[in-house]
Design an enzyme around this catalytic site. Structure first.
Site, PDB file in Angstrom:
ATOM      1  CG  PHE A 346      91.869 -36.573 -63.216  1.00 34.51           C
ATOM      2  CD1 PHE A 346      92.618 -37.248 -64.172  1.00 34.51           C
ATOM      3  CD2 PHE A 346      90.495 -36.480 -63.387  1.00 34.51           C
ATOM      4  CE1 PHE A 346      92.003 -37.818 -65.274  1.00 34.51           C
ATOM      5  CE2 PHE A 346      89.875 -37.051 -64.479  1.00 34.51           C
ATOM      6  CZ  PHE A 346      90.635 -37.727 -65.434  1.00 34.51           C
ATOM      7  CG  ASP A 347      98.089 -35.373 -58.332  1.00 32.41           C
ATOM      8  OD1 ASP A 347      97.833 -34.625 -57.388  1.00 32.41           O
ATOM      9  OD2 ASP A 347      99.190 -35.408 -58.906  1.00 32.41           O
ATOM     10  CE  LYS A 348      97.284 -27.791 -59.213  1.00 28.89           C
ATOM     11  NZ  LYS A 348      98.169 -26.860 -59.899  1.00 28.89           N
TER      12      LYS A 348
END
Length: 655
Positions: A346-348
């Protein structure tokens, strides 16, 4: 939108006048078959009466199949339609007219139902095309005029009346309302939209805050809106969705490619075996007609109809179901691959977190009382344009219910350190330790350990100093989405083993958020190119990986992953282009649904292949050994095709 509609209705691999005609032809075939059969059994009439009924039945049953078979032969390929025509012709040759007619009846009925099923899946996708209204109210020189959607130009202003459909992608420049975006994004709750201050220059669609933007086909709430058109109807989010979904069918899944390869060598092989079986009477003691009858029965039994339809029907149903929930899956390849994933990166920012810093701690020190302390911070921060300062001022106002009294002045930003200002004629500093050092303000050990504790938990900490001494600490943090923890839990439950966060933020921030929401791992301090390396290393370790991001700054990393998933893709061209799967809404909680759906689709594809191959494997030896007659072979063969299609249609009801 009209041109779009026509373009999106590209016929599938079978072009027909219409499904209804095909179905009626199949039914007429059945009617004349029944009439012929009843005359033959119950009434004493010359043979030619029942025969002519069978011949008419042959015409209706074979009409569409012959057209398709001849098209294929011209292109130099034999397919299942050809096998069926050959079998029916053979049956007629050996005077088995009823069996031939039964074969054509069931096969054409199966075909018609298969197209009906495919159409049902397609129609639920094309229903997207119906979303767009056909006309818009154009505002010109103070008056309103109704114009066709296709005549709208960029920078036109349209008026959207309450409770009507929005006619173009654009930005609201007057009015505010809650808009039902479910048709595009699948969000169940209406979203509040407000107007944007609009100067002379036209804003770029991708850079505007989503709360000012509206999409074609979404439904306005209770108040009137003025919308500045930013996209032509052919470029609107809806049009692109439809075009992508129509293109989706050309992107075959791995299983589909495999079955196509299989059919390529299988059909000629069947023809060869059948030709050889016609001459069986030379070896075994039977008449030519008996050999021919057996050969034709084998021809029916060996046709891989169910196999041909097993994967496409499941893929289309899966994609159609996803589209109903505001998720765009680009083709069978993405659908199947997503079902195999056990690791997700996941990108944050904006994916797992809100993407907006929130005030997390207010700690007054040295006998400062809290009310005076927050008033001081509010006065100073409200003068700054820095995003963090804006976030702090906004949160203090809402949490403490206080307003700015304009007592602070002379605010200056100190690059990389913080800000200084004057408040009640005294100097105020808000920033990091080096700002305090340069202002000769003493920072004691107790304060340092307090700061370190907060930093370890992922907060960004600022020291506040007033009248030459420390007045307290404030901290901010990008907070996790409310639904992040529960979504990750659901993902774990459906068998996702590893969930990794990739972020440009400090490792502490990553670790803190990972702990809060239940990630298996967090990797911090990553630049976009580091994210690419991270994906490479994860691919080496886990084989397959899905990457979830907003599709803009994560594009290179997403392109590398096995399956890329873009969030909040409505309105973002980059995300729609680059991602394999696009969640139109900004809701991470749609992830478990998509992964669950792709797994269900994979299961259905497997079941379908087993059913279709199983029937062929059992029927062919039985017919070669003469254990079944042509009628029985036909029933089994067509029965398996129907079972496969109905099994695929179950996906349209996936929860």
């Amino acid at each position: 939108m009209v041109e779009q509609k026509e373009e999106s209705q590209t016929p599938s691999h079978h072009s027909h006048p219409s499904n209804k005609t095909e179905l009626f032809f199949a039914l007429f075939c059945g009617v004349f078959l029944s009439i012929g059969f009843l005359i033959e059994q119950l009434v004493v009439l010359p043979t030619w009466v029942s025969l002519s009924s069978y011949i008419i039945s042959y015409f209706f049953g074979g009409y569409f199949i012959s057209i398709e078979a001849s098209k294929k032969i011209i292109q130099g390929g034999f397919d299942i339609d050809f096998l069926m025509i050959a079998a029916a012709a053979g049956a007629a040759y050996i005077d088995k007219w009823p069996e031939g007619a039964l074969l054509l009846f069931l096969f054409s009925l199966g075909h018609a139902l298969e197209h009906y099923a495919m159409d049902k899946a397609k129609k639920s996708i094309e229903a997207l095309g119906e979303l767009s209204p056909k006309t818009a109210l154009l505002k010109k020189e103070g008056s309103l005029k109704e114009v066709a959607i296709k005549d709208l130009r960029i920078n036109d202003i349209i008026v959207v009346k309450p409770n009507t459909k929005i006619a173009a992608d654009g930005v609201i420049i007057n009015g505010s309302s809650s808009v039902n975006q479910a048709p595009i994004t699948g969000e169940s709750m209406p979203v509040d939209k407000t107007f944007m201050e609009y100067g002379t220059n036209s804003p770029s669609f991708d850079e505007i805050d989503k709360k000012h933007i509206v999409f074609t086909g979404t439904i306005n709430g209770d108040s009137s809106l003025d919308v500045l058109v930013l996209k032509l109807s052919k470029d609107s989010t809806v049009s692109r969705l439809i075009k992508m979904v129509s293109d989706v069918e050309t992107q075959k899944s791995p299983t589909q490619r495999l079955t196509k390869k299989f059919e390529k060598w299988y059909v000629p092989l069947v023809i060869l075996v059948v030709v050889l079986l016609c001459f069986a009477y030379l070896i075994i003691d039977e008449s030519f007609n008996s050999s021919l009858y057996r050969a034709i029965t084998v021809l029916v039994a060996a046709s891989p109809c169910a196999l041909a339809i097993s994967t496409p029907s499941a893929v289309l149903s899966g994609i159609a179901r996803a589209a109903q929930k505001g998720v765009l899956i680009k083709g069978g390849k993405a659908l199947e691959r997503l079902g195999e994933i056990t690791t997700i990166a996941f990108d944050k920012t904006g994916t797992l977190t809100e993407g907006k810093p929130k005030l997390t701690h207010v700690i007054p020190l040295n006998d400062f009382n809290e009310k005076d302390f927050v008033q001081l911070v509010l006065e100073v921060e409200s003068l700054s344009n820095h995003p963090l300062a804006k976030a702090i001022a906004k949160d203090i106002k809402s949490q403490y219910h206080i307003e700015v009294t304009n007592k602070a002045s002379e605010v200056n930003a100190v690059q990389g350190k913080g800000i200084q200002a004057t408040y009640h004629r005294e100097k105020v500093f808000i920033g990091n330790r080096s700002l305090m050092e340069s202002a000769a303000i003493e920072v004691d050990q107790v304060l340092i350990s307090k700061m370190e504790q907060l930093l370890k938990n992922g907060h960004t900490v600022m020291i506040v100093a007033y009248k030459n001494k420390v007045a307290g600490l404030i901290s901010v943090m990008d907070t996790p989405r409310k639904t992040a923890a529960s979504t990750l839990k659901s993902l774990k439950e459906i068998g996702i083993k590893r969930m990794i966060m990739l972020t440009g933020d400090h490792q502490n921030v990553g670790d803190a958020i990972a702990k809060q929401i239940g990630l298996t791992e967090a990797r911090g301090n990553l630049l976009p190119e580091d994210k690419v390396d991270a994906i490479k290393s994860l691919l080496v370790r886990d084989g397959k990986i899905a990457m979830v991001g907003d599709g803009v700054n994560d594009a290179p990393a997403m392109a590398l992953s096995t399956v890329s998933i873009a969030m909040g893709a409505a309105g973002s061209d980059v995300a729609l282009e680059t991602a394999d799967v696009a969640l139109m809404s900004d809701k991470i909680e749609n992830l478990p649904f998509v992964i669950g759906l792709s797994r269900a689709s994979k299961r259905v594809i497997k079941q379908n292949i087993w059913i279709s191959l199983g029937v062929v494997v059992l029927l062919v030896p039985a017919t070669i050994l003469g254990l079944t007659n042509i009628g029985l072979a036909v029933v089994f063969h067509e029965g398996s095709t129907l079972v496969v299609v109905l099994n695929a249609l179950r996906l349209l009801r996936f929860k």
